[in-house]
Design an enzyme around this catalytic site. Structure first.
Site, PDB file in Angstrom:
ATOM      1  N   HIS A 221       0.811  -1.060  -0.040  1.00  0.00           N
ATOM      2  CA  HIS A 221       0.073  -0.122  -0.102  1.00  0.00           C
ATOM      3  C   HIS A 221       0.891   1.202   0.162  1.00  0.00           C
ATOM      4  O   HIS A 221       2.014   1.118   0.321  1.00  0.00           O
ATOM      5  CB  HIS A 221      -0.961   0.115   1.086  1.00  0.00           C
ATOM      6  CG  HIS A 221      -0.311   0.046   2.448  1.00  0.00           C
ATOM      7  ND1 HIS A 221       0.445   1.712   2.942  1.00  0.00           N
ATOM      8  CD2 HIS A 221      -0.137  -0.869   3.596  1.00  0.00           C
ATOM      9  CE1 HIS A 221       0.924   1.082   4.022  1.00  0.00           C
ATOM     10  NE2 HIS A 221       0.544  -0.283   4.390  1.00  0.00           N
ATOM     11  N   ASP A 343      -2.015 -19.566  12.787  1.00  0.00           N
ATOM     12  CA  ASP A 343      -1.128 -20.046  13.509  1.00  0.00           C
ATOM     13  C   ASP A 343      -1.073 -19.679  14.908  1.00  0.00           C
ATOM     14  O   ASP A 343      -1.143 -18.524  15.148  1.00  0.00           O
ATOM     15  CB  ASP A 343       0.176 -19.338  12.891  1.00  0.00           C
ATOM     16  CG  ASP A 343       1.543 -20.161  13.048  1.00  0.00           C
ATOM     17  OD1 ASP A 343       1.877 -19.905  14.449  1.00  0.00           O
ATOM     18  OD2 ASP A 343       1.835 -21.019  12.535  1.00  0.00           O
ATOM     19  N   SER A 358       2.908  -4.955   7.025  1.00  0.00           N
ATOM     20  CA  SER A 358       2.438  -4.685   5.630  1.00  0.00           C
ATOM     21  C   SER A 358       3.458  -4.910   4.679  1.00  0.00           C
ATOM     22  O   SER A 358       4.580  -4.720   4.700  1.00  0.00           O
ATOM     23  CB  SER A 358       2.106  -3.187   5.324  1.00  0.00           C
ATOM     24  OG  SER A 358       0.797  -3.038   6.325  1.00  0.00           O
TER      25      SER A 358
END
Length: 413
Positions: A221, A343, A358
């Site tokens: 992003h 997980d 990110s």
């Protein structure tokens, strides 16, 4: 018998309407352009059977900007159940790229192209910047014909105006505008009543490295201004070495965050592009010892098990199990993927996804298929992702930019 015929006709009509409705849904939901591997046919993972029939009369051959390879483009007719036409799409056949999946945190240092207006302040006689029509998020490119690249440039020109009107050239939502600003005397100097930002620094995660070109993709992003939330226009940027010092754990309603600091003043590479799909540029060397894996194309992704690579302690990235729960192939979709961390180790350690992750690569069936982009605020075990083939395409823009810059340097010399 008549009742049977009527009932049969009704059922047939309902079935036809249903099929046409499904075809209409896929027409809107499926993209118009695809990558496929050389020698393979276009296949789409979908609830109902969608096949592709090549229109052999329309074939073109081009050269890929990303890796300078020949590519073959064909038009294909998508068919529902092999009989109902959906729409024509384009498929580009390429040698499937191999990319090194990363997962390491990296330092981001950006210098903006121009300066961004981030706030206003009231002076003795109002706020000249706000009153003349300047808005938060505007990028000031020049004042009185002089380029501005820093806060000090703006301050120097405004102070030296002696109160005369200044011509401000700015960019807003991609369009340039010219505005007249009349500074006012405040505290013995002329001021405009605005705060501007000329640089930014932060932490993100590298997604992949291309050994052939030296290019990288990360973050998934754009880097945005912390105040205005607008994408920062890039003038230049560098990749820095980051030392992770810890993290805050994610909780419902309060996402956690990776914590770190720049380990040195050394630059590990250049950032060439800040865009809606992430950060892209060139590294001096591979950041990872991982072997390159094949790029997975968006239409090959399936709901189900996958892995993300990330590091929360600055060490070697580890693989953690996730579930791909949603896939949105539609052109222009706000988010491509929804993933859920399954997980137990990562959930116990970080609460799921934290800010700074990110760019963490998503691997499914041994292929790089995406990257993590955002965390769900109310449920940090979930997050959004972007298709890896979209990020790889952006690297092509970096390759083109580098070639153009080299050509211009040669002409200049």
């Amino acid at each position: 018998m008549v009742k049977f015929i009527k009932r049969f006709a009704l059922m047939t009509g309902i079935l036809m309407v249903s099929v046409l409705g499904v075809a209409g849904f896929y027409k809107a939901a499926l993209p118009n352009n695809y990558f496929i591997s050389e020698g393979e046919e276009l296949m789409i993972n979908s609830l109902f059977k969608v096949t592709a029939k090549p229109c052999e009369s329309r074939v073109t051959v081009a050269v890929s900007q990303t890796a300078a390879r020949a590519s073959r483009t064909t038009e294909n007719q998508l068919m529902l159940f092999g009989t109902v036409p959906i729409k024509e799409v384009t498929a580009k056949s390429v040698e499937r790229p191999k990319l090194v999946p990363c997962g390491q945190a990296f330092g981001i240092k950006l210098i903006t192209d121009g300066v961004m207006v981030v706030d206003f302040t009231s002076l003795d006689s109002g706020c000249p910047a706000k009153e003349c029509g300047i808005k938060e998020g505007d990028v000031i490119l020049s004042i009185n014909g002089e380029e501005v690249k820093s806060n000090s440039d703006v301050s120097r020109i405004i102070r030296g105006s002696e109160g005369d009107a200044c011509e401000i050239l700015l960019k807003r939502e991609g369009e340039e505008k010219t505005i007249k600003l009349s500074p006012v005397l405040s505290g013995g100097v002329y001021k405009a009543g605005m705060w501007v930002r000329d640089s930014s620094a932060g932490i993100g995660t590298l997604t992949f490295y291309d050994e052939e070109t030296g290019l990288f993709g990360g973050l998934g992003h754009p880097v945005c201004d912390s105040d205005t939330k607008e994408m920062l226009p890039l003038s230049e940027g560098v990749v820095g070495d980051i030392k992770i010092t810890g993290f805050t754990k994610s909780q419902s309603g309060k996402p956690g965050q990776l914590l770190g600091e720049f380990a040195s003043s050394d630059n590990l590479g250049d950032i060439l592009l800040n865009c809606e799909d992430g950060l892209y540029g060139r590294l001096d060397e591979s950041p990872s010892d991982e072997k390159a894996v094949e790029l997975g194309f968006r239409q090959e992704i399936k709901k189900g098990k996958a892995e993300i690579y990330c590091s929360t302690d600055g060490g070697v990235p580890k693989a953690y199990e996730v579930e791909i729960s949603q896939i949105n192939l539609q052109d222009g979709a706000e988010h491509d993927l929804v993933i859920e961390v399954t997980d137990k180790q990562l959930l116990e350690k970080t609460g799921g996804i934290v800010q700074g992750m990110s760019g963490s690569p998503i691997i499914q069936n041994g292929r790089l298929v995406g990257a993590v982009t955002h965390v769900f605020i109310d449920d940090p075990s979930k997050g959004y992702g972007i298709f890896a083939d979209e990020m790889y395409q952006r690297c092509g823009e970096c390759s083109t930019k580098t070639s153009e810059d080299s050509e211009n340097d040669s002409k200049a010399s």
